[in-house]
Structure formats: C-alpha cells, structure tokens
Design a protein around this motif. Sequence first.
Motif, PDB file in Angstrom:
ATOM      1  N   ALA A   1      -2.119   4.989  -5.333  1.00 43.27           N
ATOM      2  CA  ALA A   1      -3.565   4.847  -5.476  1.00 43.27           C
ATOM      3  C   ALA A   1      -4.196   4.146  -4.273  1.00 43.27           C
ATOM      4  CB  ALA A   1      -3.891   4.073  -6.750  1.00 43.27           C
ATOM      5  N   CYS A   2      -3.383   3.481  -3.474  1.00 45.91           N
ATOM      6  CA  CYS A   2      -3.901   2.755  -2.312  1.00 45.91           C
ATOM      7  C   CYS A   2      -4.237   3.741  -1.196  1.00 45.91           C
ATOM      8  CB  CYS A   2      -2.867   1.740  -1.830  1.00 45.91           C
ATOM      9  SG  CYS A   2      -3.404   0.766  -0.407  1.00 45.91           S
TER      10      CYS A   2
ATOM     11  N   CYS B   1       0.832  -1.205   0.000  1.00 43.81           N
ATOM     12  CA  CYS B   1       0.000   0.000   0.000  1.00 43.81           C
ATOM     13  C   CYS B   1       0.872   1.262   0.000  1.00 43.81           C
ATOM     14  CB  CYS B   1      -0.932  -0.015   1.205  1.00 43.81           C
ATOM     15  SG  CYS B   1      -2.292   1.167   1.109  1.00 43.81           S
TER      16      CYS B   1
ATOM     17  N   ASN C   1       2.174   2.120  -3.492  1.00 44.19           N
ATOM     18  CA  ASN C   1       1.167   2.392  -4.521  1.00 44.19           C
ATOM     19  C   ASN C   1       0.338   3.600  -4.103  1.00 44.19           C
ATOM     20  OD1 ASN C   1       0.981  -0.103  -6.599  1.00 44.19           O
ATOM     21  ND2 ASN C   1       1.588  -0.828  -4.562  1.00 44.19           N
TER      22      ASN C   1
ATOM     23  N   ASP D   1      -8.464   1.123  -3.202  1.00 42.15           N
ATOM     24  CA  ASP D   1      -7.905   2.150  -4.093  1.00 42.15           C
ATOM     25  C   ASP D   1      -8.985   3.099  -4.598  1.00 42.15           C
ATOM     26  OD1 ASP D   1      -9.310   0.535  -5.808  1.00 42.15           O
ATOM     27  OD2 ASP D   1      -7.609   0.007  -7.090  1.00 42.15           O
ATOM     28  N   ARG D   2     -10.106   3.168  -3.877  1.00 38.79           N
ATOM     29  CA  ARG D   2     -11.193   4.071  -4.233  1.00 38.79           C
ATOM     30  C   ARG D   2     -11.896   4.520  -2.960  1.00 38.79           C
ATOM     31  NH1 ARG D   2     -15.394   0.016  -7.254  1.00 38.79           N
ATOM     32  NH2 ARG D   2     -16.758   1.832  -7.099  1.00 38.79           N
TER      33      ARG D   2
END
Length: 846
Positions: free
Chosen positions: A405-406, A400, A403, A421-422
């Motif tokens: 986006a995590c 995480c 990344n 990731d959202r």
Amino acid sequence: MGNGIQYRIPSAFLSFPFLLFVFLAIPSQHCTASDTLTQSQQISVGQTLISSGQIFELGFFIPGNSSKQYVGIWYENIPIHVQKFVWVANRENPLTVTATDSAPSSLTIGKDGNLRLLDGMNNTVWSTNVSVHSNNSIAVLSDRGDLTLKDTVSGLILWESFNYPCDALVPGMMLGMNTKTGEKRVLSSWLTAEDPSPGKFVCGITPETPPQGFMWNGSRPYYRGGPWDGWRFIGIPDMGQGYTNGFNLLPDHQQGSVYLTMDTNNTSHLKIMILTPTGTLKIVHWDEQVKNWYVSWQAPINPCDIYGVCGPYGVCNKDGTPICECVKGFVPNSTEDWRKGNWAGGCVRKTELLCQKNTSSLASSGKAQNDGFWKLSDMKLPDHFKYLYYEDSSGCQQWCSSNCACVAYAFVTGIGCMVWDRGLMDIQQFSFSGNDLFLRLSYSELGKDKKNEKFVISFTTISGVVLLGGFMYGLHKWRANERLKRENWRKDFDMDDTMDTSRDTLQENVQSSELPIIGFDKILVATDNFSTTNKLGEGGFGPVYKGKLEDGQEVAVKRLSRHSGQGAEEFKNEIILISKLQHRNLVRLLGCCIEGEEKLLVYEYMTNKSLDTFLFDATKRVQLDWVKRFHIIEGIARGLLYLHRDSCLRVIHRDLKASNILLDDDMNPKISDFGLARTFQVTQELANTHRVVGTFGYMSPEYAMGGLFSEKSDVFSFGVLLLEMVSGMRNTSIHYHETYLNLLGYAWELCNESRASDLVDEVMVDSCSLFEVMRCTHIGLLCVQDYAADRPTMSTVVLMLSHEIDLPHPKQPTFTIQGLSNADLRSQCNKIFSMNKESLSIVEGR
C-alpha cells in the motif's frame, strides 16, 4: 472617568460627526497615559490605554470609510493611514452610534470582574466571559501588544488577547492547538480591508506529527507550508533556516499541544505576520525612515502554491509549460481535461505494481521485490503522510518495500521517516531547497531507464579500463608503503585490558545502527596519520582530529583513548543514540570505524569548534555579542527539548557544558558528546545509577550526591550554561570574587540585591538588551534550583525564552554562598571543583 486613561483622538475618527461626538464626550480635566484599566475607570471614544514602553495602544477605531466602530490594538507611533490593527475585540459585533444613544460606548470592568464593551444603550456587546473568583481584577496592555485581565489578589492571568488571535501574529503570540483541551489558535482574515469581521481564510498549525503550516479557504485546503523539520516548514523553500526566519515551533506530545511563535530579538524592529482578506500570508516590517511597511515574505505567490492544483500524482512546476505534469509512471486521469488546463483530476498509474497483481503468489516467489523506487529531487513533499517514529533511512525504505500500500517514502533530516499510502497530493518541483521523494514504480517503468543506465555504465567501464591499467602500478606501490607505516604504528598501540566491550559486540552494534562504516585506511589518510598538527583537542573519551575525506568533506575524528576504561561503553552508546537522532541543533555523526583495536567516530566538522573556546577566552569572547549568545541559548534549548520530548528516543544527555556545544560557520549551536547519555521510557521520569559521571559545576545536586538523574538534570546544566553565557565566566571559577563558591551563588546574590546588571559580561554591556539579559539570568536561576521538581521543563524554558509566560521567583541555590571566609575552605573548593575543561566523575574520572 478616573485618572490614568489618556484622552486622544485617533486619526480614524477625523470625520465631522465623530469629531463632534468625541469633543462632547471628553471631560475638561487632563489625564496622563496609563497601561492599566481598573474597575473605577472606563475607556470611551477618544480615550486609550498605552503600553508602558509606548509601543502599543488600545482604544476605539473606525476602519477606513466604514460606519462601524470597534475596540482594538494598534501600534502607538505609526500613522493611521498605514496603521496595522493587530487585534480587534468586537470584530463580530461592531458598534453603531445612533442619535438615540444615551451615553457613549465604553470599555469597562464589570462587577463580575470581566472586561465588558458597552454600547450607547448600556448593552454588553462583547465580554471576556471568564470565571472570576473575585471581582478584584484589572486590565493591562503590555509592550508585546497583549491585553491581559489579571486578578490583583492571586496575581493570576484570567484572560489574555493573545489567546484569541485575529488576522495578525505579533512577536510573542502563539498559533497552534491543544488536542487535550480542544483549544485552537488560528489567524482569520478580515472580511474586507474595511471590515474586521472574520473572512473566509484561516491559517494555523495542523495537529499531525510533524505539524504542518496550513491555510484554508473556508473548509477547503488553500495553501500548505509543509511539515516542520526543527528549523522551518520544508514546503517553504525561501523561508530561511533557524534564527534567520524568527519562527519557533514548540510541540509537547505529552501535553498534546503544538504552538508556533514568531520572535525578534530587536524590540525596536516592528515585524508582524498578516493574513489578508484575499488569502495572502505576509511578513511585514516597519521602515522608520520611509514611514511605511515593506514585505519580506508572502505566500502564495504563484499558481503552484495553491493547494493541489495538479491533482493526485501531478507535480507543479511554476517554470513549466504547462505548469502541471504527471510524475514518472503516471498518465493524466482525463486527457481531455488535461489539454484544457483542468488538472484537478490528477494522474493515474500507467503500469500496475507487481505486488498488487497477486500478493500471495508473488510473495512466495519473491517477485514482489521487483517493484522499485524512483528518486524525485528538490520536491515539496506531498500531503497526507504517515510518520514512522522509529525508522531510520534504510528502515524507512524497507518498511515501504514490504507494504504494497506504500506508494512513496522520504527521509528528511530533522523529521525522519515519512511514508504515503494514498494519492500524492500537492507536489511541487522546487528549484532549490526541496527534498528527495522516492516514488514506488513497477519494474517495467524502472527498466526502461535501466537500459540506458546499463549502456552508460558499460561505456564508462570500457573507458575506465584503459586508464586503470596505468594507475594500478602506482597505486600498488603507494598502498605497500602505507601498509608498512600502519604496521609500524600499530606495534606502538597497546589497548587497555580493562576494556569491557568486545570488538565483536561493537561490530554488531554498528551493524544494527546501520551507520556508515569508514575504512581505517581512509581515516589515516584523512588525518595524515593522526598528526599533531591536525589535533583539535582531547576530552575524557580521547583525542579529536581534523580530517578531510576523499570527497573533500572536512570531518572531526574522535579516537577512543587506549587508557579510557569507559571508552568502549561510551563508543557503543554514542553509536546507538546519535545515529537515531536528527535535529538541527545536534551534531551529525557521519560514520564510524572499528578495525583491530581501533574505534573511531567521524563527525561533521564545526569550523568554530566549541563554545568554550569563545566564551571563556579574553579576546575571542568579544565576537559573541548578545544577539549571537541569545541565538546560541535558544538553539541549545531547542536541541534539549528535542532530546527530552520530541525524538524517537527520550534522551538525557548528562554532560551538557560549554565544551560540548559546537558552533558551525554561522555560530549555530550543536549539542555533541553523547557518550554519557541515557535513554528513558516515555513514561519513565527518574533513574538511578551507581556510576556517577559528568562534569563538576554542571551536575545537579540529586545526581552528584545520590546518582538520581532525569530531564531536570539536564535543565540544571542548561541553567549553569545560561548564567555562563550572560556573565562570560565559568561556574566553578572562584577567582572573580572572594565571597562565593561559584557563579550560581554570585548570580543569586546580585539578583537578590537588585544588582543583576553587574553580572553581565563587560564586553557586551553596550550591545545587549538589558531586559532580555536580566530575563535570561532569571531563567538560569530557575533552572539551577536545588529540588528537581522546582525546575522548569525544557518546553517551559523555551516558552520563557520566547517571552510567552511569566517567570516565577526562583529559590536560593544551596552551597553557593560561602559562609566562612577562610582560606582553607576556598582551597578545598579548588580541589573539589574542576575548571570545566574536561569531564570529571564523582566516582571515577572521565
């Protein structure tokens, strides 16, 4: 109408028009109750099928004050005013009786072999509509409430009502799906309390890994139970764990299927799960004394249970005022909406993450690492997670962190690594039984709290210095004495020269497994210098000691035997394997120690020790009634299923036996001792070894004689263990009967002579369900068949234990019945077979 159908008038028909119609339709002949409908028979209004145990009944009914007529299944001995209709055939096509009907409606088996519901004009209103190769079919209502259409020639089940649930889940029924075949089994609510047609609420299992329990209102998510951790859905804090909730989730990744079952060991105790027309999921039980149902669990029960009530990044707390607030580092997306109590818009990040500002420059400068994680405790974890199959807890955080986006991660026992990731949706603050969620925040958001932390740490440090000075002198003297004891003790220790794994190699394996390392000094203190009073037992690996760590936690310390030629290899193997496995029915490895020549593994301590200490003890085995034994059997089966199919590593245990099954405070089983275990590739089915190790009596024939092992090797061992659980006797003991080499032959002969009840342990004869014990005996014999291909997989075994599928006839095991009754042969057997107290090897001892 042929004989075999019972004529009776359900209370739902006690209105004048239908009373008149029913009496005109019923012939004067007397008929006996039956559970079977043949092609020469039909069921009309007032006639019913009743299961053989008089538990369920099938026939025509009218719900409440409705004018519509249906064919359904209900409980036979429950008053109609509190009756629960567990299945309805024609829920989308009700019958309407009119004056123009030339004949009463009827349920029959047509010329094509299908079940058909005909109206008064002889039109087909509903049909099973399956391909039938012959027209020799019958319909049977079982004591589980399952209506099946069977081919009398082949014996195959052509169709069954359990595959088409309505609004009720009864024990033995399955909810779920098969992604390869497209099959879906869900609960769908009635439209109203008096209209069985499909309503707007649907409840089922999602296909993701791990699966979630879900309810939809039309196409919109309405309630979420969270992912399955091996024992329960973690988004339901009051669901209970393991055997207390009665639920089983059976995933099979290779088949692309996942099914949820609800089981009960007491067939006299009625328990069902109902999805109501208003969108409430309830578990209800029948109270025979008050003649009514009572609710033991239901959801949703508070506003926070409704899916996404607080929107993305909003956390709901039923005790809060207001119930919604943004997670740390986030603010309402619309302050005005938030003030009005409209939280659906959720929250947005207050401070942008460093890694999002300029990824390339920050990555080169290393500043991207300044983003950190904030721990949220006791949470209902959000929806829309991604499951990282191979990551452990530290690897989960590292993934995480690397990344951008995590936005969050969690590591859950029984599941593993989950990342998001959202927008985090459907978060809830629990007061207990939640999980830790690590939320990604910018450094500035973390720093504000770090200032306070620094102040607290500084204050604590200054205060501690005052106390530390007075403590140091006493500590110095104590450590000097302990060091002298340890040096004297080590002089007596001489490690075997045949140890084939070096200390450096083992250290590397420990570091790669990221398993906590516990200092040898701490283990010496915990075990009182490995005192004999703390010794729990000794196996092929070496002695095991009870200990208590500094924090008060009780542990079991397994110490590598200095004389074990396999010990170091087993030690390495167990570190690599068990540190990556997470399941309720596997023993938990807490840490290890490698110092000098010492190699130790530290496990959670099991109060009730191992299964064999109860099962084969003349006095203690009384404590194992059938309910406990069946719980243990189910737990072992689920643990093996996890090893074979559902873990990140496909593992063959190779030494499953009673002494390697540990029992916790609640007698829940945990598989232990992975020293001999081996991993398989996902596509690999069989392996060979020149070093056959394990325990006589539990080894499968292909492994004992040819060194071939597979999942089916563990299935064989499980079958032996199952027969031991039923009988209370060791497999390799021939002292209980003069004719048989082992328990397998004895069990086969008893079953073959229809005397299987003689196998049941005498201490539980009065407390057990004989039908269930006989079924387990049957399953055990299927597992110990000679050819691996004939044995079921563990996923099939779990279904068998849950009464989900019929049992084929087992083949006779070879080398189980003694052909010659001579003393020499029996003497040979005594020499060959161990008493299962320690693991033995065909090639080498263990």
